[in-house]
Design an enzyme around this catalytic site. Structure first.
Site, mmCIF file in Angstrom:
data_model
loop_
_atom_site.group_PDB
_atom_site.id
_atom_site.type_symbol
_atom_site.label_atom_id
_atom_site.label_comp_id
_atom_site.label_asym_id
_atom_site.label_seq_id
_atom_site.Cartn_x
_atom_site.Cartn_y
_atom_site.Cartn_z
ATOM 1 N N PRO A 2 66.104 56.857 25.677
ATOM 2 C CA PRO A 2 65.106 56.259 26.280
ATOM 3 C C PRO A 2 64.921 54.837 26.255
ATOM 4 O O PRO A 2 65.666 54.040 25.338
ATOM 5 C CB PRO A 2 63.859 56.742 25.672
ATOM 6 C CG PRO A 2 64.118 58.062 24.938
ATOM 7 C CD PRO A 2 65.920 57.713 24.682
ATOM 8 N N GLU A 3 64.796 53.920 27.292
ATOM 9 C CA GLU A 3 65.064 52.515 27.436
ATOM 10 C C GLU A 3 63.432 51.891 27.388
ATOM 11 O O GLU A 3 62.539 52.737 27.413
ATOM 12 C CB GLU A 3 65.508 51.978 28.507
ATOM 13 C CG GLU A 3 66.919 52.483 28.345
ATOM 14 C CD GLU A 3 67.932 51.912 29.111
ATOM 15 O OE1 GLU A 3 67.834 50.620 29.421
ATOM 16 O OE2 GLU A 3 69.509 52.228 29.427
#
Ligand SMILES: [Zn+2]
Length: 296
Positions: A2-3
């Site tokens: 996840p960014e």
């Protein structure tokens, strides 16, 4: 992994059910996430109210009425699922963007029962996610946060600051932007996307966005604008997924449909008037996607 936009979307999804709510019961089903949960994890949370839910880079920070701060990181595969005790609200998994989210309840390692009526489950099949409780007064010294550079969406992050950080740097722009000390929380996807929007080659030497004295060149401004724009666009796409609470799979608002270069090797470059083809290369062990024609 996840960014930043995904983590921000998770924060916005959890905010309405966590802020102002009390932990009525906390289940720590598996203590061995990235590092062991403290023995008193549940005790330090139960009965405490969440005064605010913030974010620093890819960490979620829940400010507690006790003076503690709960740090949460999604790791490689972590996600939160929100279920409401009240009928008709269904379940929601805020923040699904590009990566598959675990749905197997066997991987629900931590469960928060909130006074808002929400049951918040932290699911993490690969267990690289983490939670940690830190006293608010010790947050400045917290090793996980101390080394982080400026927040890319913060006002302090501008062309002058980026130029100073890149001054004299012999590494590539791709490597510089991936460095958490230069700018915090910008992952591989958004570095590729920002460089394409700014029409700068990922292989360009980082020092070339600054003068020898460290003053920003026009490229530095273009890059900062591109970084903020791509993150804001991705957060907006994630935000649209939060509005429909009936969805349980979080599949709405997938920003991947808006990727211009990431994972698009062989596709035509979307820059208007550009005849280039997106190419994939490997830089510092990670995939880089770029257009060799319009990115200089
Ligand atoms: Zn192009």
């Amino acid at each position: 992994m996840p960014e930043l936009p995904e983590v921000e979307t998770v924060r916005r999804g959890l905010q309405p059910v966590m802020e102002g709510a009390r932990f009525t019961r906390v289940e720590a089903r598996r203590g061995d996430l990235r590092w062991p949960l403290p023995k008193d994890f549940a005790a330090r949370l139960e009965g405490k109210t969440v005064a605010g839910l913030g974010r620093r880079a890819k960490y979620l920070l829940a400010d507690l009425s006790s003076g503690d701060v709960l740090l949460m990181h999604l790791g490689m595969s972590g996600s939160f699922r929100v279920a409401h005790a009240r009928a008709g609200f269904g379940e929601a998994t805020p923040g699904a963007y590009y990566h598959e989210r675990g749905k197997d309840a066997a991987h629900d390692h931590v469960v928060f029962h909130m006074s808002s009526g929400a049951r918040i489950s932290f699911n993490d099949p690969r267990r690289f996610g983490s939670m940690k409780i830190v006293a608010r007064g010790e947050l400045e010294q917290e090793p996980l946060l101390r080394a982080l550079g400026p927040e890319p969406l913060g006002n302090a992050f501008d062309a002058a600051m980026l130029a100073r950080a890149c001054r004299g740097k012999m590494t590539s722009l791709k490597a510089a932007l991936s460095d958490q000390k230069v700018v915090a929380g910008l992952g591989n996807i958004y570095v590729c996307e920002a460089l394409h929007r700014a029409r700068l080659s990922p292989r360009r030497r980082a020092s070339t966005i600054a003068s020898r004295a460290g003053a920003p060149k026009e490229r530095a401004q273009a890059l900062v604008d591109a970084i903020k724009a791509v993150l804001n666009d991705a957060i907006a796409a994630g935000g649209s997924s939060l509005r429909d609470h009936r969805r349980t799979d979080g599949e709405l608002g997938l920003f991947q449909h808006n990727f211009r270069v990431y994972d698009r090797a062989g596709m035509p470059c979307p820059t208007p008037g550009c005849s280039g083809t997106i190419r994939r290369a490997v830089q510092t062990g990670r995939s880089t996607f770029f257009c060799p024609v319009c990115q200089k």
